[in-house]
Scaffold this motif. Structure first.
Motif, mmCIF file in Angstrom:
data_model
loop_
_atom_site.group_PDB
_atom_site.id
_atom_site.type_symbol
_atom_site.label_atom_id
_atom_site.label_comp_id
_atom_site.label_asym_id
_atom_site.label_seq_id
_atom_site.Cartn_x
_atom_site.Cartn_y
_atom_site.Cartn_z
ATOM 1 N N SER A 65 0.838 -1.197 0.000
ATOM 2 C CA SER A 65 0.000 0.000 0.000
ATOM 3 C C SER A 65 0.876 1.251 0.000
ATOM 4 O O SER A 65 2.049 1.208 0.402
ATOM 5 N N LYS A 66 0.285 2.352 -0.409
ATOM 6 C CA LYS A 66 1.007 3.619 -0.414
ATOM 7 C C LYS A 66 1.379 4.042 0.991
ATOM 8 O O LYS A 66 2.427 4.652 1.220
ATOM 9 N N GLU A 67 0.517 3.710 1.962
ATOM 10 C CA GLU A 67 0.789 4.073 3.354
ATOM 11 C C GLU A 67 1.866 3.173 3.953
ATOM 12 O O GLU A 67 2.707 3.624 4.732
ATOM 13 N N GLY A 68 1.847 1.894 3.604
ATOM 14 C CA GLY A 68 2.780 0.950 4.207
ATOM 15 C C GLY A 68 4.208 1.110 3.715
ATOM 16 O O GLY A 68 5.156 1.020 4.501
ATOM 17 N N ASN A 69 4.390 1.305 2.412
ATOM 18 C CA ASN A 69 5.723 1.500 1.840
ATOM 19 C C ASN A 69 5.581 2.401 0.612
ATOM 20 O O ASN A 69 5.421 1.908 -0.509
ATOM 21 N N PRO A 70 5.606 3.718 0.814
ATOM 22 C CA PRO A 70 5.397 4.648 -0.302
ATOM 23 C C PRO A 70 6.370 4.450 -1.456
ATOM 24 O O PRO A 70 5.975 4.565 -2.625
ATOM 25 N N PHE A 71 7.624 4.140 -1.119
ATOM 26 C CA PHE A 71 8.624 3.995 -2.181
ATOM 27 C C PHE A 71 8.319 2.788 -3.057
ATOM 28 O O PHE A 71 8.279 2.891 -4.290
ATOM 29 N N MET A 72 8.083 1.609 -2.448
ATOM 30 C CA MET A 72 7.841 0.414 -3.250
ATOM 31 C C MET A 72 6.523 0.529 -4.009
ATOM 32 O O MET A 72 6.391 0.016 -5.125
ATOM 33 N N HIS A 73 5.550 1.199 -3.423
ATOM 34 C CA HIS A 73 4.296 1.415 -4.134
ATOM 35 C C HIS A 73 4.551 2.248 -5.390
ATOM 36 O O HIS A 73 4.010 1.951 -6.477
ATOM 37 N N ALA A 74 5.393 3.272 -5.264
ATOM 38 C CA ALA A 74 5.736 4.097 -6.426
ATOM 39 C C ALA A 74 6.513 3.298 -7.470
ATOM 40 O O ALA A 74 6.320 3.485 -8.682
ATOM 41 N N VAL A 75 7.394 2.396 -7.022
ATOM 42 C CA VAL A 75 8.141 1.552 -7.965
ATOM 43 C C VAL A 75 7.187 0.658 -8.743
ATOM 44 O O VAL A 75 7.304 0.513 -9.972
ATOM 45 N N LEU A 76 6.220 0.046 -8.047
ATOM 46 C CA LEU A 76 5.260 -0.829 -8.717
ATOM 47 C C LEU A 76 4.435 -0.060 -9.747
ATOM 48 O O LEU A 76 4.177 -0.553 -10.855
ATOM 49 N N GLU A 77 4.027 1.151 -9.403
ATOM 50 C CA GLU A 77 3.260 1.954 -10.349
ATOM 51 C C GLU A 77 4.116 2.351 -11.558
ATOM 52 O O GLU A 77 3.643 2.330 -12.698
ATOM 53 N N ALA A 78 5.378 2.697 -11.288
ATOM 54 C CA ALA A 78 6.272 3.076 -12.383
ATOM 55 C C ALA A 78 6.570 1.876 -13.283
ATOM 56 O O ALA A 78 6.652 2.008 -14.513
ATOM 57 N N PHE A 79 6.727 0.695 -12.687
ATOM 58 C CA PHE A 79 6.952 -0.530 -13.465
ATOM 59 C C PHE A 79 5.715 -0.838 -14.311
ATOM 60 O O PHE A 79 5.838 -1.243 -15.479
ATOM 61 N N ALA A 80 4.514 -0.634 -13.732
ATOM 62 C CA ALA A 80 3.283 -0.899 -14.479
ATOM 63 C C ALA A 80 3.138 0.041 -15.669
ATOM 64 O O ALA A 80 2.635 -0.361 -16.733
ATOM 65 N N ARG A 81 3.568 1.293 -15.516
ATOM 66 C CA ARG A 81 3.485 2.233 -16.647
ATOM 67 C C ARG A 81 4.366 1.784 -17.803
ATOM 68 O O ARG A 81 4.045 2.035 -18.978
ATOM 69 N N ARG A 82 5.473 1.114 -17.479
ATOM 70 C CA ARG A 82 6.395 0.678 -18.524
ATOM 71 C C ARG A 82 5.997 -0.657 -19.137
ATOM 72 O O ARG A 82 6.285 -0.925 -20.305
ATOM 73 N N THR A 83 5.383 -1.533 -18.343
ATOM 74 C CA THR A 83 5.157 -2.910 -18.795
ATOM 75 C C THR A 83 3.680 -3.306 -18.850
ATOM 76 O O THR A 83 3.352 -4.337 -19.444
ATOM 77 N N GLY A 84 2.827 -2.539 -18.183
ATOM 78 C CA GLY A 84 1.421 -2.907 -18.087
ATOM 79 C C GLY A 84 1.119 -3.870 -16.958
ATOM 80 O O GLY A 84 -0.038 -4.250 -16.754
ATOM 81 N N VAL A 85 2.136 -4.267 -16.184
ATOM 82 C CA VAL A 85 1.959 -5.243 -15.109
ATOM 83 C C VAL A 85 2.449 -4.643 -13.789
ATOM 84 O O VAL A 85 3.623 -4.260 -13.680
ATOM 85 N N PRO A 86 1.599 -4.572 -12.759
ATOM 86 C CA PRO A 86 1.991 -3.956 -11.474
ATOM 87 C C PRO A 86 2.544 -4.974 -10.480
ATOM 88 O O PRO A 86 2.292 -4.884 -9.278
ATOM 89 N N VAL A 87 3.283 -5.956 -10.969
ATOM 90 C CA VAL A 87 3.783 -7.053 -10.133
ATOM 91 C C VAL A 87 5.287 -7.188 -10.332
ATOM 92 O O VAL A 87 5.777 -7.134 -11.466
ATOM 93 N N LEU A 88 6.001 -7.379 -9.217
ATOM 94 C CA LEU A 88 7.437 -7.658 -9.263
ATOM 95 C C LEU A 88 7.740 -8.918 -8.467
ATOM 96 O O LEU A 88 7.011 -9.267 -7.535
ATOM 97 N N ILE A 89 8.815 -9.587 -8.831
ATOM 98 C CA ILE A 89 9.352 -10.662 -7.998
ATOM 99 C C ILE A 89 10.135 -10.027 -6.862
ATOM 100 O O ILE A 89 10.947 -9.118 -7.080
ATOM 101 N N ASN A 90 9.903 -10.494 -5.645
ATOM 102 C CA ASN A 90 10.589 -9.970 -4.456
ATOM 103 C C ASN A 90 11.119 -11.130 -3.632
ATOM 104 O O ASN A 90 10.349 -11.988 -3.183
#
Length: 579
Positions: free
Chosen positions: A516-541
């Motif tokens: 969530s944006k509240e729980g980890n603002p940075f990683m939430h922003a990374v997921l959104e930025a990755f989705a803008r580039r690939t269409g998928v809001p999922v990363l391997i962690n």
């Protein structure tokens, strides 16, 4: 006449310890607020260390601007004298031919541990001469932490582990008496030798992996086997009872608290397979044995969850203890819809009892409310002012990241790079949650094989967990609730099968982390930025470490990991480090 200056009361400083046992850790409360928590291994580089958590304690006191003299009470996560409760039952085992040979060694071992715990309390008293040492019952520490971490007003609490003094499984009814004043009321308990953690560890060791460390490997292997082969055996070995379950002593030998006593009988080996050497090939019999063990574990955990619902009438469930790290079983409980919602704290194993012991001790003081525990996982040290000298790591270069770090990281991941992330405070618990992580795109062909073979150096059948923005989770996963601490296995949707099959394990599930944006603002922003580039809001962690090493808690550990593995780069507190 001037009014007298009010006397300033000294703060209530409570140190919680998990010490002299696996997963050494420390937590600090000041006037009820959680200052921090960290596992010693994240600073000492010794995985599952049993030593007194000196580095963790020193960091916590430094964080609070205090010294050992300021500590008023130390909450220790075991009540040593309670081990003596096992002695009468051990002596009664003399009357059974199955258990007779272990009866006296078992009684002696529990007595020895009780005496050792008393000596440890004396040692702690010397370290903190101005403090009171409080021995907290192990399962009470688990219960308080699991409930306080949920942030709920009321819940059932189910703790399942290997051993806490003599308890192995407990059910409690929990509620907030007032804001920040959690209360747990025990309603049911099972005692050793009925121990699910003992059984899972025994089979893990039999299959050639380290007990107390690699049970997750067995859980992953289980997806590749057929449980039917040994289903009947486990029904006999771990029978369900009206009050829970039991262990058959002719298959799981009764516990003696000494490494010199095996846990499994020759009868078990004859019915399954000989013990596997850790370097031997994995055969189908090993896969099938793991599958049957996991299936029986799921069955027992579901039975216990139903007992918890019946005994408490609560609509929400908190789960803790070492067995709570079994994400497959937790996922089964959620799927069964026994409760409206299930919560597992970020550190469900013994390390988290440092927080629970501190909380129990503080609440017993009758002081103010508890705060800073609910929903938090980023509780350890941070290193914002890192050294730029890389002379100890020849071949590595470093440069500052200019502009938006989240966009930069998303670009690296979208281009196919596997990246280590070291940012902010260390996570609590066994899972990397976006502060000490290795991240990769799930869209890259062969990414799982590459991660296992050249980055993590672990078994090729091990899966990798997905992280997803909480807003998009339902598009890819069927869990139906948030999973912020990567502790629950979820089914996947058809879209996940189509777009990101790399994150789906052989059993059709994935160990999910929702961000969530509240729980980890940075990683939430990374997921959104990755989705803008690939269409998928999922990363391997996955965690920032290699097999056999703890999660990297310090910059030096992270740089070692980069230099010795197949990582393409490391985002280290605003600097890009590459080879």
């Amino acid at each position: 006449m001037n009014a007298p200056t009010p006397r300033r009361l000294a703060p209530a400083v409570v140190l919680g310890l998990c010490s002299y046992t696996h997963d050494s850790a420390a937590a600090l409360l000041v006037d009820g607020e959680l200052v921090g928590f960290v596992e010693e291994e994240r600073l000492s580089q010794v995985k599952h260390t049993r030593t007194y958590p000196a580095k963790a304690v020193n960091w916590l006191l430094g964080q609070a601007g205090m010294t050992a003299d300021d500590v008023k009470v130390v909450g220790y996560n075991f009540h040593g004298l309670r081990y003596l409760a096992a002695v009468p039952g051990s002596v009664s085992m003399l009357f059974s031919a199955t258990t007779r040979g272990r009866a006296l060694p078992r009684a002696g071992s529990f007595t020895k541990i009780a005496a050792r715990a008393v000596r440890r309390a004396v040692t702690l008293q010397r370290m903190f001469p101005g403090a009171r040492i409080d021995a907290i019952a192990h399962h009470r520490a688990h219960q308080l932490y699991a409930f306080a971490a949920s942030g709920w007003e009321d819940a059932a609490v189910l703790i399942v582990d290997s051993l806490g003094e003599t308890q192995t499984t407990t059910i409690a009814a929990a509620r907030q008496r007032a804001p920040g004043r959690p209360q747990v009321r025990p309603v049911h308990a099972l005692h050793d030798p009925a121990s699910l953690g003992y059984a899972y560890g025994a089979v893990t060791e039999h299959l050639g992996w380290r007990r107390g460390d690699e049970e997750g490997t067995v859980m992953a292997l289980a997806a590749l086997g057929d449980p039917a082969r040994f289903r009947n055996l486990f029904e006999v070995a771990i029978p369900l009872t009206r009050d829970g379950f039991a262990l058959n002593p002719s298959l799981f030998l009764v516990r003696v608290l000494s490494s010199g006593y095996p846990r499994l009988s020759p009868r078990f080996a004859a019915a399954t397979c000989p013990p596997r050497d850790s370097h031997a090939p994995i055969e189908q019999v090993h896969r099938d044995l793991a599958a049957a063990l996991q299936e029986r574990t799921d069955t027992v955990m579901l039975h216990l969850a139903r007992l918890a619902r019946a005994r408490t009438r609560a609509r929400r469930l908190c789960v803790g203890g070492g067995v709570a790290t079994n994400c497959v079983s937790i996922g089964r409980i959620i799927d069964a819809q026994i409760f409206d919602e299930v919560s597992v704290p970020p550190a469900p194993g013994d390390a988290g009892t440092a927080i629970g012991a501190a909380a129990a001790t503080y609440l017993d003081l009758g002081a103010g409310p508890l705060s800073g525990v609910a929903g938090t996982c980023y509780l350890g040290p941070s290193f914002p002012d890192i050294e730029r000298d890389l002379s100890a790591w020849p071949g590595l270069t470093s440069r500052p990241v200019h502009g938006d770090e989240a966009e930069f990281l998303a670009e690296q991941l979208a281009s196919g790079r596997i990246v280590g992330l070291f940012r902010g405070r260390v996570e609590a618990g066994p899972r990397a949650l976006g502060a000490r992580s290795i991240l990769a795109s799930p869209l890259e062909a062969g990414v799982v094989d590459r991660l296992n073979a050249t980055v993590k150096f672990r078994e090729p059948f091990r899966p990798f967990a997905p992280m997803v923005s909480v807003e998009r989770a339902a598009d890819y996963f069927t869990l139906g609730q948030e999973a912020p601490f990567m502790s629950m296995a979820s089914g996947v949707t058809e879209l996940a099968w189509q777009q990101i099959p790399s994150i789906v394990h052989a059993n059709g599930t994935a160990r999910l982390q929702t961000v969530s944006k509240e729980g980890n603002p940075f990683m939430h922003a990374v997921l959104e930025a990755f989705a803008r580039r690939t269409g998928v809001p999922v990363l391997i962690n996955t965690s920032l470490n290699v097999k056999g090493k703890p999660i990297c808690g310090t910059p030096a550990m992270a740089l070692d990991c980069l230099a010795s593995s197949g990582l393409d780069g490391l985002l280290l507190e605003g600097r890009w480090v590459s080879k």
